[in-house]
Design a protein around this motif. Structure first.
Motif, short mmCIF file in Angstrom:
data_model
loop_
_atom_site.label_atom_id
_atom_site.label_comp_id
_atom_site.label_asym_id
_atom_site.label_seq_id
_atom_site.Cartn_x
_atom_site.Cartn_y
_atom_site.Cartn_z
N ARG A 12 18.33 48.17 43.20
CA ARG A 12 19.01 49.46 43.17
C ARG A 12 18.21 50.52 42.42
NH1 ARG A 12 24.66 48.81 43.56
NH2 ARG A 12 25.12 47.01 44.86
N ASP A 13 17.40 50.11 41.46
CA ASP A 13 16.72 51.09 40.60
C ASP A 13 15.20 50.92 40.61
OD1 ASP A 13 16.53 48.76 39.15
OD2 ASP A 13 17.77 49.43 37.47
N PHE A 14 14.65 50.59 41.79
CA PHE A 14 13.21 50.33 41.89
C PHE A 14 12.38 51.60 41.77
CE2 PHE A 14 14.97 50.70 46.17
CZ PHE A 14 14.15 51.66 46.75
N LEU A 15 13.03 52.77 41.71
CA LEU A 15 12.29 54.02 41.54
C LEU A 15 12.15 54.44 40.07
CD1 LEU A 15 13.65 56.07 44.57
CD2 LEU A 15 11.35 55.14 44.30
N ILE A 16 12.68 53.62 39.17
CA ILE A 16 12.42 53.88 37.75
C ILE A 16 10.91 53.86 37.52
CG2 ILE A 16 12.49 52.76 35.48
CD1 ILE A 16 15.40 52.06 35.99
N ALA A 17 10.43 54.85 36.77
CA ALA A 17 8.98 54.98 36.56
C ALA A 17 8.68 55.30 35.10
CB ALA A 17 8.41 56.04 37.50
N SER A 18 7.47 55.81 34.86
CA SER A 18 6.98 55.94 33.48
C SER A 18 7.78 56.94 32.65
CB SER A 18 5.51 56.33 33.49
OG SER A 18 5.31 57.54 34.21
N ALA A 19 8.32 57.99 33.26
CA ALA A 19 9.08 58.98 32.48
C ALA A 19 10.33 58.34 31.89
CB ALA A 19 9.45 60.18 33.35
N PHE A 20 11.02 57.53 32.68
CA PHE A 20 12.19 56.84 32.13
C PHE A 20 11.76 55.86 31.04
CE2 PHE A 20 14.96 53.18 31.79
CZ PHE A 20 16.18 53.80 31.53
N HIS A 66 13.66 39.69 39.17
CA HIS A 66 14.99 40.23 39.47
C HIS A 66 15.76 39.22 40.31
CE1 HIS A 66 18.34 42.72 40.34
NE2 HIS A 66 18.07 42.78 41.64
N GLY A 67 15.11 38.65 41.30
CA GLY A 67 15.72 37.59 42.09
C GLY A 67 15.88 37.89 43.55
N ASP A 68 15.74 39.16 43.93
CA ASP A 68 15.97 39.49 45.34
C ASP A 68 14.91 38.90 46.26
OD1 ASP A 68 14.19 41.31 44.13
OD2 ASP A 68 14.69 42.93 45.51
N THR A 69 13.68 38.72 45.77
CA THR A 69 12.64 38.15 46.62
C THR A 69 12.87 36.66 46.87
OG1 THR A 69 11.25 37.77 44.67
CG2 THR A 69 10.89 39.82 45.91
N LEU A 70 13.78 36.05 46.13
CA LEU A 70 14.11 34.64 46.34
C LEU A 70 15.13 34.45 47.46
CD1 LEU A 70 14.47 33.55 42.61
CD2 LEU A 70 12.50 33.12 44.12
N CYS A 71 15.75 35.55 47.90
CA CYS A 71 16.80 35.48 48.93
C CYS A 71 16.17 35.63 50.31
CB CYS A 71 17.86 36.53 48.67
SG CYS A 71 18.66 36.37 47.05
N GLN A 128 15.30 41.70 53.41
CA GLN A 128 13.87 41.60 53.13
C GLN A 128 13.08 42.64 53.92
OE1 GLN A 128 12.66 39.98 50.65
NE2 GLN A 128 14.55 38.88 50.17
N ALA A 129 13.52 42.94 55.14
CA ALA A 129 12.85 43.98 55.93
C ALA A 129 13.03 45.34 55.28
CB ALA A 129 13.40 43.99 57.35
N TRP A 130 14.25 45.63 54.82
CA TRP A 130 14.51 46.90 54.13
C TRP A 130 13.72 46.98 52.83
CZ3 TRP A 130 15.35 51.64 53.15
CH2 TRP A 130 15.77 52.06 51.89
N ARG A 131 13.65 45.88 52.10
CA ARG A 131 12.91 45.87 50.84
C ARG A 131 11.45 46.20 51.07
NH1 ARG A 131 9.88 43.30 47.06
NH2 ARG A 131 10.73 43.26 44.92
N SER A 132 10.88 45.63 52.11
CA SER A 132 9.48 45.90 52.41
C SER A 132 9.26 47.38 52.70
CB SER A 132 9.06 45.06 53.62
OG SER A 132 7.71 45.31 53.95
#
Length: 240
Positions: A82-90, A116-121, A128-132
């Motif tokens: 959900r928060d994979f766009l967190i970056a250096s400013a945060f 995180h665990g999502d890559t294990l699913c 997985q297609a959306w994640r990519s």
């Protein structure tokens, strides 16, 4: 010797007052006594870019983390789904270090695989297609070029579609796949794995390549919430 604490899937947002208050109390009490805090993804319900740090709630959460870090507790943050766009400013605002997923860390003298665990699913092919797609530089660059409110509307629309899709998926599809778990242990040569994402807290033992291994799954904070504590003794899963 102070313990290391592990949390994930808090899904904090202005609308979830109970989880927010639990987080603030946890920061001021339990986490303040720790050596390190590891946030293994989905600290926020969603994150549309670090330029949204101006939102008061986001600044408040970052402030709690920064005060914790300033007190001497090492704060580590990993991306979730959900928060994979967190970056250096945060990270700077929170006094935290960003960890890649996966990371092997020395926790109490034991090399520990953190994910995180999502890559294990791996059985959830649609996810997985959306994640990519969402983790690609192209998608992220195009998304972050859009105005904040447009980004927010897009993410909320995707969340609605995700909730609808989840209702039609068998529960086992959204859990980790055994081959993916074994592959992770084998690839990193460790005997301990800690992850979140599945919202199925527990402790699992298995044998991989002749090694007795253990997998700890962190609780989400939609219900009781909780954390994993690793100190001098055996790891302990604590529920609120």
């Amino acid at each position: 010797m102070p313990s290391s604490l592990f949390i994930s899937d808090l899904h904090l947002s202005e609308e979830r007052s109970e989880a927010n208050e639990r987080f603030f109390s946890f920061m001021e009490d339990t986490a303040a006594e720790a050596a390190a805090l590891y946030i293994l993804g989905d600290l926020f319900e969603y994150w549309i870019g670090d330029d949204d740090l101006g939102q008061p709630f986001h600044a408040l959460v970052a402030g709690f983390l920064k005060r914790l870090a300033a007190s001497g507790v090492a704060v580590h943050v990993m991306h979730g789904n959900r928060d994979f766009l967190i970056a250096s400013a945060f990270a700077r605002a929170a006094g935290a270090s960003l960890m890649p997923d996966p990371t092997v860390a020395d926790i109490g003298g034991t090399p520990t695989l953190l994910m995180h665990g999502d890559t294990l699913c791996q059985d959830d092919a649609d996810y997985q297609a959306w994640r990519s797609t969402a983790r690609s530089e192209k998608w992220q660059a195009e998304f972050l070029e859009r105005p904040l409110e447009e980004r927010r509307a897009i993410i909320l629309g995707l969340r609605r579609k995700s909730r609808d899709a989840i209702r039609t998926k068998p529960a086992e599809v959204m859990d980790v796949s055994a081959p993916a778990v074994r592959a992770a242990f084998a690839a990193h040569g460790v005997s301990r794995l800690v992850h979140g994402h599945t919202h199925r807290p527990g402790h699992h033992r298995l044998e991989v390549d002749g090694r007795l291994c253990e997998r700890w799954v962190l609780p989400d904070w939609y219900g009781r919430g909780g954390y994993l504590e690793i100190g001098r003794g055996a790891p302990k899963l604590v529920r609120f």
